[in-house]
Design a protein around this motif. Structure first.
Motif, PDB file in Angstrom:
ATOM      1  N   ASN A   3       0.822  -1.202   0.000  1.00  0.00           N
ATOM      2  CA  ASN A   3       0.000   0.000   0.000  1.00  0.00           C
ATOM      3  C   ASN A   3       0.867   1.266   0.000  1.00  0.00           C
ATOM      4  O   ASN A   3       1.837   1.351  -0.739  1.00  0.00           O
ATOM      5  CB  ASN A   3      -0.999  -0.038   1.160  1.00  0.00           C
ATOM      6  CG  ASN A   3      -2.434   0.024   0.675  1.00  0.00           C
ATOM      7  OD1 ASN A   3      -2.853   1.019   0.100  1.00  0.00           O
ATOM      8  ND2 ASN A   3      -3.174  -1.040   0.881  1.00  0.00           N
ATOM      9  N   HIS A  10      -3.817  -2.484  -3.655  1.00  0.00           N
ATOM     10  CA  HIS A  10      -3.495  -1.246  -2.935  1.00  0.00           C
ATOM     11  C   HIS A  10      -4.500  -0.166  -3.339  1.00  0.00           C
ATOM     12  O   HIS A  10      -5.359  -0.375  -4.181  1.00  0.00           O
ATOM     13  CB  HIS A  10      -2.049  -0.797  -3.207  1.00  0.00           C
ATOM     14  CG  HIS A  10      -1.748  -0.482  -4.638  1.00  0.00           C
ATOM     15  ND1 HIS A  10      -0.508  -0.054  -5.058  1.00  0.00           N
ATOM     16  CD2 HIS A  10      -2.510  -0.526  -5.762  1.00  0.00           C
ATOM     17  CE1 HIS A  10      -0.529   0.156  -6.364  1.00  0.00           C
ATOM     18  NE2 HIS A  10      -1.722  -0.127  -6.811  1.00  0.00           N
ATOM     19  N   THR A  55      -9.484  -3.437   3.098  1.00  0.00           N
ATOM     20  CA  THR A  55      -8.288  -4.272   3.158  1.00  0.00           C
ATOM     21  C   THR A  55      -8.615  -5.689   3.600  1.00  0.00           C
ATOM     22  O   THR A  55      -8.024  -6.654   3.115  1.00  0.00           O
ATOM     23  CB  THR A  55      -7.247  -3.682   4.111  1.00  0.00           C
ATOM     24  OG1 THR A  55      -7.887  -3.354   5.357  1.00  0.00           O
ATOM     25  CG2 THR A  55      -6.590  -2.447   3.532  1.00  0.00           C
TER      26      THR A  55
END
Length: 431
Positions: free
Chosen positions: A241, A366, A376
């Motif tokens: 990320n 990401h 996530t």
């Protein structure tokens, strides 16, 4: 060989109140695994736990410590959905994409609640969230959003007017808002630490202090290199990320790091917090650059907001956040702030997560664009499914078109700032 000191967590409330956890050793030497995961934040740990539950051995490489990045610094709010509403997704990508993403929109929060219960994770989980409107225009937008979500089968949303809003957040600045009864808030660093321990109990291996320096893919096996070791695996999941850096150059320019700032007050009189946040919901307003806040388990107010494109810190975090805190709750003017910290999230041009493949054996996710706590967890599960050959849900996200930031790496920040200024002006003028 001298070993550099391990990077400490940001000076956050979460780091100061995290549950006891051992430091994991750095990778040394050559190891083999079914899957190598780069990044021990929510995405990587969610993928590792998904795989461990299926009996698939994963080795996780983390450059700093588990939850060191956004996963351990965020506002701790379970906000369902994506950074772009399902209505926008349908207009942009079509009804089929909206239906597919809509079917998964609440799953991230469900994953969190299920894992907290299953693995007895102590992370101060509290139900309930509130979207607060500052203008009648924002109220109309929330009403539209509620109708769209209900078309996708979600009935957990409740509109409230000005008076009922006072029973949620006792401030004069809101004209109403929308409750999400399937939202909530928690201690995010303790959540990811608990999930990591659960994954390890099922066979996953996590190496901290192990920044990745390169990936080599020969078409059948992938080798991931650090300064002291190598992992050879059948599949690699890239989950760095906003803190991936240049470890995977193909992804460096695909997102833009954006910092957001958070403060936590000194412990307050519980009776005062009962008055200000009667229902103990987490709250976020509906401005383009929004404020968000909640109560902590030890009776502090945790208040965040503000953004800095490019991921740098403001000159004064307290100076950036305190005016918003004082405007929302004048009763807290001058209250002592025990903690002030900043953290980066990964922004995409579309504000929709960027998911895909670098090769047949290297997958990535990401760009959750500010909705990372829930998204996530969903995408970590989808990465784990994809490794097992169940590609349909992963491909739903991977098939969405990617659009680069205009101006490339050089001009993405000033052009995005210009756009944010325009939307911020619209908020101020109630346009």
């Amino acid at each position: 060989m001298s070993v550099p000191a391990r990077a400490a967590h940001a000076p956050s409330y979460y780091a100061a109140t995290r549950n006891a956890t051992p430091l994991r050793p750095a990778l040394v030497g050559d190891v083999h695994a079914d899957v190598c995961i780069i990044g021990a934040g929510f995405t990587g740990i969610s993928a590792a736990l998904t795989l461990a539950e299926a009996g698939i051995r994963a080795v996780v490489l983390e450059a700093k410590q588990i939850g060191w990045g956004a996963s351990g610094r965020n506002g701790g709010q379970i906000v369902n959905g994506y950074s772009r509403d399902l209505g926008v997704i349908e207009a942009r990508y079509g009804a089929a994409a909206a239906k597919a993403l809509g079917a998964m929109a609440m799953e991230g929060g469900d994953i969190i609640r299920d894992r907290v219960a299953k693995y007895a994770i102590q992370c101060d989980l509290v139900p309930g969230g509130y979207f607060a409107a500052l203008t009648e225009k924002q109220m109309r937008e929330l009403e539209h959003q509620k109708r769209v979500w209900e078309r996708h089968g979600y009935t957990s949303l409740e509109m409230v007017g000005r008076q009922a809003s006072q029973d949620i957040a006792r401030t004069r600045i809101y004209c109403g808002g929308m409750i999400d009864h399937r939202a909530g808030h928690l201690h995010p660093l303790n959540l990811v630490l608990g999930e990591a321990a659960a994954a390890e109990s099922l066979g996953a291996v996590i190496h901290e202090d192990s920044p990745v320096s390169g990936i080599s893919d020969d078409g059948s096996l992938v080798t991931v290199t650090t300064d002291r070791g190598r992992v050879t695996a059948h599949s690699v999941l890239v989950c760095g990320n906003a803190y991936l850096g240049d470890a995977v150059p193909q992804l460096t320019n695909k997102i833009m790091p954006v910092s957001t700032q958070v403060v936590a007050t000194a412990p307050l009189d519980p009776a005062l917090l009962d008055k200000l946040l009667t229902k103990n919901y987490c709250v976020e307003d509906c401005n383009y650059i929004l404020d968000y806040y909640r109560r902590t388990a030890d009776h502090r107010l945790l208040f965040g907001g503000g953004i800095v494109y490019g991921g740098t810190d403001p000159a004064s975090i307290e100076g950036k956040i305190r005016p918003h805190l004082d405007r929302t709750f004048p009763e807290l003017r001058g209250v002592k702030l025990d903690f002030a910290w900043s953290g980066n999230f990964a922004l995409t041009m579309t504000r929709v997560p960027h998911v895909g493949r670098l090769s047949a054996n290297v997958l990535f996710s990401h760009g959750d664009s500010g909705h990372g706590v829930t998204t996530t967890h969903l995408l970590g599960r989808l990465l784990g499914e994809a490794v097992q050959g169940r590609m349909a849900r992963f491909d739903t996200f991977a098939g969405l078109p990617y659009h680069p930031f205009p101006g490339g790496r050089t001009f993405r920040v000033p052009l995005t700032v210009l756009g944010a200024w325009w939307y911020g002006l619209r908020d101020r003028l109630a346009l």
